[in-house]
Motif scaffolding. Structure first.
Motif, PDB file in Angstrom:
ATOM      1  N   ASP A  69       0.965  -1.142   0.039  1.00 43.38           N
ATOM      2  CA  ASP A  69       0.172  -0.012  -0.002  1.00 43.38           C
ATOM      3  C   ASP A  69       0.893   1.082  -0.184  1.00 43.38           C
ATOM      4  OD1 ASP A  69      -2.101   1.775   0.230  1.00 43.38           O
ATOM      5  OD2 ASP A  69      -2.133   1.719   2.459  1.00 43.38           O
ATOM      6  N   ILE A  70       0.840   1.851  -1.096  1.00 39.16           N
ATOM      7  CA  ILE A  70       1.800   3.222  -1.308  1.00 39.16           C
ATOM      8  C   ILE A  70       0.901   4.294  -0.613  1.00 39.16           C
ATOM      9  CG2 ILE A  70       2.994   4.738  -2.884  1.00 39.16           C
ATOM     10  CD1 ILE A  70       3.054   2.349  -4.637  1.00 39.16           C
ATOM     11  N   ILE A  71       1.352   4.739   0.523  1.00 41.12           N
ATOM     12  CA  ILE A  71       0.719   5.814   1.334  1.00 41.12           C
ATOM     13  C   ILE A  71       1.125   7.139   0.846  1.00 41.12           C
ATOM     14  CG2 ILE A  71       0.278   6.683   3.732  1.00 41.12           C
ATOM     15  CD1 ILE A  71       1.298   3.930   4.493  1.00 41.12           C
ATOM     16  N   VAL A  72       2.405   7.479   0.499  1.00 41.64           N
ATOM     17  CA  VAL A  72       2.739   9.048   0.059  1.00 41.64           C
ATOM     18  C   VAL A  72       3.599   8.692  -1.223  1.00 41.64           C
ATOM     19  CG1 VAL A  72       4.210  10.866   0.696  1.00 41.64           C
ATOM     20  CG2 VAL A  72       2.784   9.757   2.299  1.00 41.64           C
ATOM     21  N   ASP A  73       3.181   9.484  -2.395  1.00 44.84           N
ATOM     22  CA  ASP A  73       3.976   9.567  -3.552  1.00 44.84           C
ATOM     23  C   ASP A  73       3.907  10.905  -3.955  1.00 44.84           C
ATOM     24  OD1 ASP A  73       5.084   9.226  -6.197  1.00 44.84           O
ATOM     25  OD2 ASP A  73       3.505   7.638  -6.715  1.00 44.84           O
ATOM     26  N   ASN A  74       5.261  11.429  -3.322  1.00 39.38           N
ATOM     27  CA  ASN A  74       5.399  13.001  -3.540  1.00 39.38           C
ATOM     28  C   ASN A  74       6.317  13.376  -4.276  1.00 39.38           C
ATOM     29  OD1 ASN A  74       4.936  15.639  -3.120  1.00 39.38           O
ATOM     30  ND2 ASN A  74       5.429  15.495  -0.948  1.00 39.38           N
ATOM     31  N   LEU A  75       6.325  14.001  -5.338  1.00 36.40           N
ATOM     32  CA  LEU A  75       7.786  14.788  -5.947  1.00 36.40           C
ATOM     33  C   LEU A  75       7.589  16.359  -5.894  1.00 36.40           C
ATOM     34  CD1 LEU A  75       9.920  14.463  -7.998  1.00 36.40           C
ATOM     35  CD2 LEU A  75       8.373  14.794  -9.819  1.00 36.40           C
ATOM     36  N   GLN A  76       8.479  16.928  -5.210  1.00 36.29           N
ATOM     37  CA  GLN A  76       8.555  18.356  -5.171  1.00 36.29           C
ATOM     38  C   GLN A  76      10.024  18.873  -6.052  1.00 36.29           C
ATOM     39  OE1 GLN A  76       9.716  18.255  -1.004  1.00 36.29           O
ATOM     40  NE2 GLN A  76       7.309  18.655  -0.342  1.00 36.29           N
ATOM     41  N   LYS A  77       9.694  20.211  -6.330  1.00 37.68           N
ATOM     42  CA  LYS A  77      10.918  20.896  -7.059  1.00 37.68           C
ATOM     43  C   LYS A  77      10.861  22.263  -6.281  1.00 37.68           C
ATOM     44  CE  LYS A  77      11.611  22.910 -11.656  1.00 37.68           C
ATOM     45  NZ  LYS A  77      11.036  22.739 -12.909  1.00 37.68           N
ATOM     46  N   LYS A  78      12.196  22.351  -5.758  1.00 33.81           N
ATOM     47  CA  LYS A  78      12.340  23.577  -4.972  1.00 33.81           C
ATOM     48  C   LYS A  78      13.592  24.466  -5.613  1.00 33.81           C
ATOM     49  CE  LYS A  78      11.564  21.481  -0.315  1.00 33.81           C
ATOM     50  NZ  LYS A  78      12.464  21.081   0.964  1.00 33.81           N
ATOM     51  N   ILE A  79      13.446  25.712  -5.401  1.00 29.56           N
ATOM     52  CA  ILE A  79      14.422  26.520  -6.015  1.00 29.56           C
ATOM     53  C   ILE A  79      15.680  26.562  -4.794  1.00 29.56           C
ATOM     54  CG2 ILE A  79      15.019  28.844  -6.453  1.00 29.56           C
ATOM     55  CD1 ILE A  79      12.251  29.240  -7.402  1.00 29.56           C
ATOM     56  N   LEU A  80      16.806  26.327  -5.234  1.00 29.53           N
ATOM     57  CA  LEU A  80      18.107  26.420  -4.620  1.00 29.53           C
ATOM     58  C   LEU A  80      18.683  27.660  -4.517  1.00 29.53           C
ATOM     59  CD1 LEU A  80      20.065  22.859  -4.761  1.00 29.53           C
ATOM     60  CD2 LEU A  80      18.709  23.912  -2.801  1.00 29.53           C
ATOM     61  N   SER A  81      18.905  28.270  -5.852  1.00 26.08           N
ATOM     62  CA  SER A  81      19.408  29.524  -5.744  1.00 26.08           C
ATOM     63  C   SER A  81      18.979  30.557  -6.952  1.00 26.08           C
ATOM     64  CB  SER A  81      21.296  29.370  -6.237  1.00 26.08           C
ATOM     65  OG  SER A  81      21.432  28.683  -7.148  1.00 26.08           O
ATOM     66  N   ILE A  82      18.993  31.944  -6.891  1.00 25.82           N
ATOM     67  CA  ILE A  82      18.640  32.786  -7.503  1.00 25.82           C
ATOM     68  C   ILE A  82      19.976  33.570  -7.849  1.00 25.82           C
ATOM     69  CG2 ILE A  82      17.253  34.309  -8.011  1.00 25.82           C
ATOM     70  CD1 ILE A  82      15.025  33.134  -6.160  1.00 25.82           C
ATOM     71  N   GLY A  83      20.061  33.875  -9.174  1.00 22.08           N
ATOM     72  CA  GLY A  83      21.058  34.722  -9.668  1.00 22.08           C
ATOM     73  C   GLY A  83      20.682  36.556  -9.305  1.00 22.08           C
ATOM     74  N   SER A  84      21.639  37.131  -9.734  1.00 23.62           N
ATOM     75  CA  SER A  84      21.699  38.414  -9.201  1.00 23.62           C
ATOM     76  C   SER A  84      20.480  39.303 -10.050  1.00 23.62           C
ATOM     77  CB  SER A  84      22.990  39.390  -9.491  1.00 23.62           C
ATOM     78  OG  SER A  84      23.342  39.016 -10.834  1.00 23.62           O
ATOM     79  N   SER A  85      20.161  38.711 -11.207  1.00 23.00           N
ATOM     80  CA  SER A  85      19.021  39.416 -11.913  1.00 23.00           C
ATOM     81  C   SER A  85      17.757  38.588 -11.602  1.00 23.00           C
ATOM     82  CB  SER A  85      19.362  39.156 -13.689  1.00 23.00           C
ATOM     83  OG  SER A  85      19.326  37.817 -13.671  1.00 23.00           O
ATOM     84  N   GLY A  86      17.608  38.007 -10.720  1.00 23.04           N
ATOM     85  CA  GLY A  86      16.330  37.286 -10.476  1.00 23.04           C
ATOM     86  C   GLY A  86      15.993  36.125 -11.067  1.00 23.04           C
ATOM     87  N   GLU A  87      16.819  35.455 -11.529  1.00 19.65           N
ATOM     88  CA  GLU A  87      16.645  34.286 -12.314  1.00 19.65           C
ATOM     89  C   GLU A  87      16.929  32.936 -11.611  1.00 19.65           C
ATOM     90  OE1 GLU A  87      20.177  34.412 -15.664  1.00 19.65           O
ATOM     91  OE2 GLU A  87      18.125  35.376 -16.288  1.00 19.65           O
ATOM     92  N   VAL A  88      16.126  31.942 -11.681  1.00 17.90           N
ATOM     93  CA  VAL A  88      16.360  30.827 -10.889  1.00 17.90           C
ATOM     94  C   VAL A  88      17.854  30.043 -11.579  1.00 17.90           C
ATOM     95  CG1 VAL A  88      15.783  28.436 -10.464  1.00 17.90           C
ATOM     96  CG2 VAL A  88      14.309  30.324 -10.618  1.00 17.90           C
ATOM     97  N   ARG A  89      18.779  29.641 -10.812  1.00 18.19           N
ATOM     98  CA  ARG A  89      20.251  29.242 -10.974  1.00 18.19           C
ATOM     99  C   ARG A  89      20.130  27.647 -11.001  1.00 18.19           C
ATOM    100  NH1 ARG A  89      22.760  32.197 -14.757  1.00 18.19           N
ATOM    101  NH2 ARG A  89      22.867  34.239 -14.037  1.00 18.19           N
ATOM    102  N   GLU A  90      19.678  27.305  -9.669  1.00 20.32           N
ATOM    103  CA  GLU A  90      19.631  25.637  -9.310  1.00 20.32           C
ATOM    104  C   GLU A  90      18.149  25.257  -8.941  1.00 20.32           C
ATOM    105  OE1 GLU A  90      23.922  24.543  -7.890  1.00 20.32           O
ATOM    106  OE2 GLU A  90      22.907  25.979  -6.658  1.00 20.32           O
ATOM    107  N   TYR A  91      17.908  24.250  -9.260  1.00 18.82           N
ATOM    108  CA  TYR A  91      16.687  23.399  -8.728  1.00 18.82           C
ATOM    109  C   TYR A  91      17.129  22.384  -7.880  1.00 18.82           C
ATOM    110  CZ  TYR A  91      13.295  26.136 -11.425  1.00 18.82           C
ATOM    111  OH  TYR A  91      12.619  27.020 -11.992  1.00 18.82           O
ATOM    112  N   GLN A  92      16.427  21.855  -6.979  1.00 19.31           N
ATOM    113  CA  GLN A  92      16.338  20.660  -6.233  1.00 19.31           C
ATOM    114  C   GLN A  92      15.224  19.742  -6.452  1.00 19.31           C
ATOM    115  OE1 GLN A  92      16.346  20.683  -1.941  1.00 19.31           O
ATOM    116  NE2 GLN A  92      18.030  18.911  -1.848  1.00 19.31           N
ATOM    117  N   LEU A  93      15.314  18.487  -6.734  1.00 11.71           N
ATOM    118  CA  LEU A  93      13.964  17.666  -6.768  1.00 11.71           C
ATOM    119  C   LEU A  93      14.000  16.731  -5.568  1.00 11.71           C
ATOM    120  CD1 LEU A  93      14.595  16.813 -10.520  1.00 11.71           C
ATOM    121  CD2 LEU A  93      12.762  18.105  -9.572  1.00 11.71           C
ATOM    122  N   ASN A  94      13.046  16.532  -4.950  1.00 11.53           N
ATOM    123  CA  ASN A  94      12.845  15.478  -3.832  1.00 11.53           C
ATOM    124  C   ASN A  94      11.608  14.584  -4.078  1.00 11.53           C
ATOM    125  OD1 ASN A  94      14.772  16.813  -1.965  1.00 11.53           O
ATOM    126  ND2 ASN A  94      13.341  18.296  -1.850  1.00 11.53           N
TER     127      ASN A  94
END
Length: 157
Positions: A69-94
């Motif tokens: 019985d699979i109780i939790v199946d969760n994929l998350q995408k988080k922003i790790l770092s943002i550049g000086s111009s406000g654009e995303v540089r790195e993501y983390q997948l969990n």
């Protein structure tokens, strides 16, 4: 001369590959013939069912030797770092999975948690390539979690 050289080369490559511990993944080694799988996302469950079918385990809707019985199946995408111009540089997948197993005795075991984490850099100039990289990372994370799950399910009593 050429066939002899090729034979020797093939022999050397075979010995080298077998001595380094290389082994094809092949099918699962399971201690049961039937399994029931409930819960989870359709993509994840489909891959897990496929893996068991390939190894000769029958998938049942009820009265199986083992029930997962699979109780939790969760994929998350988080922003790790943002550049000086406000654009995303790195993501983390969990990717988090929590499941429980019911054995032949009919009792549910305690929930088992399996997770996988990946980080990757992002570039607005290569949107298509980075999306493909993200999809490949997610696929690899699913495969890693399914390998861990199948091993734990097979070894459970």
């Amino acid at each position: 001369m050429k066939p002899l050289f090729m034979s020797i080369l093939i022999l050397i490559l075979t010995v080298a590959v077998s001595s380094c511990g290389f082994q094809l993944r092949g099918s699962l080694e399971s201690s049961f013939k039937t399994i029931q799988i409930t819960g989870g996302s359709p993509e994840f469950t489909k891959i897990l069912i496929k893996r068991y079918r390939q190894s000769g385990v029958e998938i049942k809707n009820d009265s199986a030797e083992k029930t997962v019985d699979i109780i939790v199946d969760n994929l998350q995408k988080k922003i790790l770092s943002i550049g000086s111009s406000g654009e995303v540089r790195e993501y983390q997948l969990n990717y988090h999975i929590s499941y429980r197993i019911k054995g032949k005795n009919g009792e549910w075991g305690s929930p088992i948690k399996v997770s996988s984490t990946r980080e990757y850099t992002y570039n607005n100039q290569n949107i298509v390539a980075k999306q493909e990289e993200e999809n490949n990372l997610i696929k690899g994370m699913r495969d890693q979690i399914i390998r861990a799950m199948t091993s734990q399910i097979s070894s459970s009593k």
